[in-house]
Design an enzyme around this catalytic site. Structure first.
Site, PDB file in Angstrom:
ATOM      1  N   HIS A  97       0.848  -1.200   0.000  1.00 49.90           N
ATOM      2  CA  HIS A  97       0.000   0.000   0.000  1.00 49.90           C
ATOM      3  C   HIS A  97       0.876   1.240   0.000  1.00 49.90           C
ATOM      4  CE1 HIS A  97       0.677  -1.417   4.088  1.00 49.90           C
ATOM      5  NE2 HIS A  97       0.738  -0.138   4.453  1.00 49.90           N
ATOM      6  N   HIS A  99       0.955   5.066   1.215  1.00 50.31           N
ATOM      7  CA  HIS A  99       0.321   6.082   2.055  1.00 50.31           C
ATOM      8  C   HIS A  99       0.301   7.411   1.294  1.00 50.31           C
ATOM      9  CE1 HIS A  99       0.644   3.909   6.021  1.00 50.31           C
ATOM     10  NE2 HIS A  99       1.584   3.257   5.354  1.00 50.31           N
TER      11      HIS A  99
END
Ligand code: 5GP
Ligand code: ZN
Length: 132
Positions: A97, A99
């Site tokens: 992922h 951020h």
């Protein structure tokens, strides 16, 4: 199944801001700063080393879309993009992922921890190792 795969599949809720066939983006459950969100590939891959190029492209494109959204809706002008790959780098959810972290004047986050004179001998050696 990992927690982000469950969010992708709709098994657990998330505040989704953007989605297409490759990626989804939702608010981070703990808002490091206001508007902090995560761009997540819909394919389960652990980290940067497993991320296929096509997903890398889509993750970055989504980060641009969401950055504009944060700017438009929250007036955000400053953003850090951050990926933690590997436990040693601070990764806690083992599904890649990115951020998207809005920054504010009073947020007291400081990534500039390295403050020393450049060591050109070391840089030369490192560059040689990386390029030979
Ligand atoms: P990492 O430390 O792996 O780079 O980041 C994981 C992030 O996922 C953390 O910022 C954490 O707050 C967020 N997170 C963990 N579990 C959930 C969840 O169930 N929902 C959402 N929206 N975010 C989560
Ligand atoms: Zn997953």
């Amino acid at each position: 199944m990992c927690i982000f795969c469950k969010i992708i599949n709709g098994e657990i809720p998330a505040y989704k801001l953007y989605e297409n066939g490759f990626v989804t983006c939702f608010l981070d459950i703990s808002q490091a700063t206001k508007g902090h969100c995560l761009v997540v590939p819909k394919k389960h891959v652990q980290d940067i080393f497993e991320l296929p190029e096509v997903y890398a492209e889509e993750v970055m494109k989504a980060a641009v879309v969401v950055s504009h959204l944060l700017k438009e809706k929250l007036g955000v002008t400053d953003i850090n993009l951050l990926n933690n790959s590997g436990v040693g780098a601070g990764q806690t959810v083992m599904h890649f992922h990115l951020h998207v972290l809005p920054r504010y004047a009073d947020d007291e986050i400081d990534f500039h921890q390295v403050d020393h004179e450049p060591n050109f001998a070391e840089l030369e050696k490192l560059y040689a190792k990386l390029t030979q």
